[in-house]
Design an enzyme around this catalytic site. Structure first.
Site, PDB file in Angstrom:
ATOM      1  N   ARG A 149      53.116  93.456 149.199  1.00 49.82           N
ATOM      2  CA  ARG A 149      51.872  94.101 149.598  1.00 49.82           C
ATOM      3  C   ARG A 149      52.027  94.641 151.016  1.00 49.82           C
ATOM      4  O   ARG A 149      52.787  94.099 151.822  1.00 49.82           O
ATOM      5  CB  ARG A 149      50.709  93.112 149.558  1.00 49.82           C
ATOM      6  CG  ARG A 149      50.449  92.470 148.205  1.00 49.82           C
ATOM      7  CD  ARG A 149      49.322  91.459 148.299  1.00 49.82           C
ATOM      8  NE  ARG A 149      49.009  90.840 147.009  1.00 49.82           N
ATOM      9  CZ  ARG A 149      49.540  89.706 146.563  1.00 49.82           C
ATOM     10  NH1 ARG A 149      50.414  89.055 147.323  1.00 49.82           N
ATOM     11  NH2 ARG A 149      49.201  89.216 145.389  1.00 49.82           N
ATOM     12  N   LYS A 173      48.178  86.309 149.525  1.00 53.87           N
ATOM     13  CA  LYS A 173      46.760  85.978 149.388  1.00 53.87           C
ATOM     14  C   LYS A 173      46.577  84.463 149.351  1.00 53.87           C
ATOM     15  O   LYS A 173      47.387  83.742 148.774  1.00 53.87           O
ATOM     16  CB  LYS A 173      46.201  86.603 148.108  1.00 53.87           C
ATOM     17  CG  LYS A 173      46.129  88.126 148.155  1.00 53.87           C
ATOM     18  CD  LYS A 173      45.496  88.671 146.884  1.00 53.87           C
ATOM     19  CE  LYS A 173      45.341  90.178 146.958  1.00 53.87           C
ATOM     20  NZ  LYS A 173      44.700  90.717 145.737  1.00 53.87           N
ATOM     21  N   HIS A 279      50.277 100.547 147.792  1.00 49.17           N
ATOM     22  CA  HIS A 279      50.337  99.794 146.544  1.00 49.17           C
ATOM     23  C   HIS A 279      51.080 100.565 145.455  1.00 49.17           C
ATOM     24  O   HIS A 279      51.574  99.960 144.501  1.00 49.17           O
ATOM     25  CB  HIS A 279      48.916  99.451 146.082  1.00 49.17           C
ATOM     26  CG  HIS A 279      48.722  97.994 145.798  1.00 49.17           C
ATOM     27  ND1 HIS A 279      48.891  97.010 146.758  1.00 49.17           N
ATOM     28  CD2 HIS A 279      48.400  97.332 144.652  1.00 49.17           C
ATOM     29  CE1 HIS A 279      48.665  95.823 146.217  1.00 49.17           C
ATOM     30  NE2 HIS A 279      48.386  95.993 144.944  1.00 49.17           N
ATOM     31  N   ARG A 282      54.478  99.296 145.295  1.00 45.78           N
ATOM     32  CA  ARG A 282      54.479  97.984 144.638  1.00 45.78           C
ATOM     33  C   ARG A 282      54.390  98.172 143.117  1.00 45.78           C
ATOM     34  O   ARG A 282      55.123  97.528 142.356  1.00 45.78           O
ATOM     35  CB  ARG A 282      53.297  97.174 145.167  1.00 45.78           C
ATOM     36  CG  ARG A 282      53.106  95.786 144.571  1.00 45.78           C
ATOM     37  CD  ARG A 282      52.030  95.087 145.401  1.00 45.78           C
ATOM     38  NE  ARG A 282      51.428  93.944 144.732  1.00 45.78           N
ATOM     39  CZ  ARG A 282      51.907  92.707 144.786  1.00 45.78           C
ATOM     40  NH1 ARG A 282      53.031  92.460 145.433  1.00 45.78           N
ATOM     41  NH2 ARG A 282      51.281  91.722 144.187  1.00 45.78           N
ATOM     42  N   HIS A 305      51.706  87.166 141.866  1.00 41.21           N
ATOM     43  CA  HIS A 305      50.485  87.123 141.057  1.00 41.21           C
ATOM     44  C   HIS A 305      50.191  85.692 140.621  1.00 41.21           C
ATOM     45  O   HIS A 305      51.090  84.990 140.138  1.00 41.21           O
ATOM     46  CB  HIS A 305      50.631  87.990 139.811  1.00 41.21           C
ATOM     47  CG  HIS A 305      50.582  89.458 140.094  1.00 41.21           C
ATOM     48  ND1 HIS A 305      51.099  90.409 139.241  1.00 41.21           N
ATOM     49  CD2 HIS A 305      50.062  90.159 141.138  1.00 41.21           C
ATOM     50  CE1 HIS A 305      50.902  91.610 139.736  1.00 41.21           C
ATOM     51  NE2 HIS A 305      50.284  91.484 140.895  1.00 41.21           N
ATOM     52  N   TYR A 314      51.772  96.079 133.870  1.00 41.01           N
ATOM     53  CA  TYR A 314      52.957  96.927 134.050  1.00 41.01           C
ATOM     54  C   TYR A 314      53.733  97.103 132.754  1.00 41.01           C
ATOM     55  O   TYR A 314      54.476  98.072 132.615  1.00 41.01           O
ATOM     56  CB  TYR A 314      53.851  96.336 135.138  1.00 41.01           C
ATOM     57  CG  TYR A 314      53.141  96.291 136.472  1.00 41.01           C
ATOM     58  CD1 TYR A 314      52.846  97.463 137.151  1.00 41.01           C
ATOM     59  CD2 TYR A 314      52.730  95.087 137.024  1.00 41.01           C
ATOM     60  CE1 TYR A 314      52.166  97.430 138.352  1.00 41.01           C
ATOM     61  CE2 TYR A 314      52.053  95.050 138.223  1.00 41.01           C
ATOM     62  CZ  TYR A 314      51.770  96.230 138.886  1.00 41.01           C
ATOM     63  OH  TYR A 314      51.088  96.194 140.065  1.00 41.01           O
TER      64      TYR A 314
END
Length: 333
Positions: A149, A173, A279, A282, A305, A314
């Site tokens: 990120r 995160k 992004h 990414r 994730h 994806y």
């Protein structure tokens, strides 16, 4: 208790107890302050489901997307659940709200060939040794090479890079830490920047930066990176440039807005997007990994994730490409 006081208590809980990322807390704050603007500041226990539906309706009339409406509903449910646990409300009015289904949109992905061209052009600009061109080339290579990120790359410190193993220690995160690999082209670009580019930027001092993130011209100002809880978790000042890998034109830690401008300017034209954020690199990294045969769970770990379901989008991108290739190539398509 008035709603405004409860909102501040909840936001403090999110930041200090749940340790959510500052950007996430800001999103919750924005939603709840908008609620206060609509309802005023009534006692929290006086709020009814019709009040919340009125708030939702106004947002819909203003053209808010389904994804935004779903997020705002989630914000309310989290807020009132917290209030209920503390005995601030007798009943939870948010439980009777209907959350709109989010439309799933496929992420913007650049082709591998298009990115090869972008990175080759970036490398050519960096050949002359300009500090900002060296930095921008390293940024693009690292974003695409690691799938990180933008906030994670902006918050990198010098000791977060293991050059021998070619890995990054990323702080994602929820202040979760992970180690991800990156490739040889990114290593070469980063080394060139650290040796020839970064010292020149350090020498420029530590003021607020206003360069456009590269040699191609001015753009949006660079601000200090605000990343998820690193200063509290690691005991350092995330805005300090002393240990920062990526610096701005005046020597301060590079901020996400400048990286956004860089990617929009360099990668955007290759996918026909006027405003393309980091992004996209990414997304592209994840899609190209899967196209190349990488295991879905490995890609999940690389991207950081929490849920495999988030990574699975994806696979849809790859399926879309497969169908398009079939349509164009098969005589009976």
């Amino acid at each position: 208790m008035h709603t405004s006081a409860a909102v501040e208590g909840y936001l403090t809980h999110l930041a200090d107890v749940r340790r959510l990322a500052p950007a996430t807390v800001r999103a919750y704050r924005s939603d709840l302050l908008d609620l206060l603007e609509t309802l005023g500041d009534p006692p929290l226990d006086d709020i009814e489901v019709d009040d919340l539906r009125e708030w939702q309706w106004r947002a819909a009339q203003a053209g808010r997307s389904k994804a935004t409406a779903a997020r705002r509903t989630s914000t309310l449910r989290g807020f009132f659940a917290w209030a209920g646990e503390r005995g601030l409300v007798a009943a939870d009015p948010s439980q009777r709200l209907v959350s709109p289904k989010r439309g799933r949109t496929l992420p913007t992905v650049a082709t591998a060939d298009a990115l090869d061209e972008v990175l080759a052009a970036s490398a050519a600009q960096a050949v002359n040794g300009d500090a900002l061109a060296l930095r921008d080339h390293a940024l693009l290579e690292l974003l695409y090479g690691s799938g990180a990120r933008v906030s994670e790359v902006c918050s990198l410190d010098l000791d977060d890079i293991d050059h021998d193993r070619r890995t990054l220690r990323l702080h994602g995160k929820g202040d979760k830490e992970r180690v991800v690999p990156f490739g040889l082209p990114a290593e070469r670009a980063v080394q060139a920047y650290l040796v020839r580019g970064r010292p020149a930027l350090v020498a420029r001092g530590g003021g607020d930066d206003g360069d456009g993130g590269g040699s191609a011209g001015p753009s949006r100002a660079e601000g200090p990176s605000r990343t998820a809880g690193r200063s509290s978790a690691r005991g350092d000042n995330v805005s300090s440039p002393a240990r920062a890998v990526f610096l701005g034109a005046k020597g301060a830690r590079l901020g996400p807005r400048a990286v956004h401008a860089l990617v929009s300017r360099t990668v955007g034209p290759s996918v026909g997007a006027d405003a393309l954020g980091p992004h996209a690199l990414r997304h592209s990294a994840a899609t190209h990994l899967l196209d190349g045969g990488a295991d879905l769970r490995a890609v999940q770990e690389i991207l950081g994730h929490a849920s495999l379901g988030t990574t699975q989008i994806y696979t849809h991108v790859s399926s879309e490409r497969l169908r398009e290739a079939y349509r164009l190539a098969h005589p009976r398509a």
